[in-house]
Design an enzyme around this catalytic site. Structure first.
Site, short mmCIF file in Angstrom:
data_model
loop_
_atom_site.label_atom_id
_atom_site.label_comp_id
_atom_site.label_asym_id
_atom_site.label_seq_id
_atom_site.Cartn_x
_atom_site.Cartn_y
_atom_site.Cartn_z
N HIS A 1 72.95 1.35 48.41
CA HIS A 1 73.94 0.82 49.35
C HIS A 1 74.47 2.12 50.17
CE1 HIS A 1 75.35 -2.65 46.27
NE2 HIS A 1 74.08 -2.43 46.58
N GLU B 1 77.32 2.69 51.14
CA GLU B 1 78.75 3.59 50.73
C GLU B 1 78.46 4.61 49.65
OE1 GLU B 1 79.80 -0.86 51.77
OE2 GLU B 1 78.27 0.12 50.64
N CYS C 1 81.49 -2.71 46.79
CA CYS C 1 81.35 -3.42 45.65
C CYS C 1 82.04 -2.37 44.58
CB CYS C 1 79.87 -3.57 45.47
SG CYS C 1 78.84 -2.19 45.07
N CYS D 1 79.88 1.17 44.13
CA CYS D 1 80.18 2.08 45.23
C CYS D 1 81.63 2.55 45.07
CB CYS D 1 79.89 1.30 46.60
SG CYS D 1 78.42 1.02 46.76
#
Length: 144
Positions: free
Chosen positions: A56, A58, A86, A89
């Protein structure tokens, strides 16, 4: 409070998400802006390309920040991201010491737009257990 400068950088994060789609990746993009608004790093989601569930943007940027920024600078750094981070993250962002996150879509909005994005299985957890045994390595680590 989201400022005009925040909106400009948030639009860039959304642009990174749009670019990700053209590359065959999932539509998520993020960037880090330093204390003076300068862009320090950018990333987009590469979960499919890298066959890595943790890819991801992030999380990638949280790792970068933890590795490259001193704590005082990290605390004054803002992440701009196309969607609300999420849980995975979010944990990394807290641990990285970043001072602020500005996101475009809330998780609930994302799920409304793409119901598949809300399909997350749960994992059964049992515990705590074996406290005295589990504390031994912690106690050893804390000793000077």
């Amino acid at each position: 409070m989201i400022t005009t400068a925040d909106e400009t950088l948030l639009r860039r994060a959304i642009g990174l998400a749009a670019r990700a789609v053209t590359l065959g990746d999932a539509p998520y993009g993020s960037l880090l802006a330093g204390p003076n608004g300068e862009i320090l790093a950018e990333a987009h989601n590469t979960v499919r390309r890298d066959d890595d569930i943790t890819a991801h943007p992030e999380l990638k940027l949280a790792r970068w920040a933890a590795r490259e920024l001193d704590p005082a600078t990290a605390a004054r750094t803002t992440m701009y991201t196309s969607c609300q981070p999420c849980g995975m993250c979010e944990g990394a962002l807290v641990r990285s010491g970043l001072g602020r996150v500005v996101y475009a879509l809330a998780t609930e909005q994302l799920v409304e737009l793409d119901p598949r994005s809300g399909d997350r299985p749960t994992v059964a957890q049992d515990g705590p257990a074996l406290f005295d045994e589990a504390r031994a390595p912690i106690d050893a680590y804390r000793r000077p």
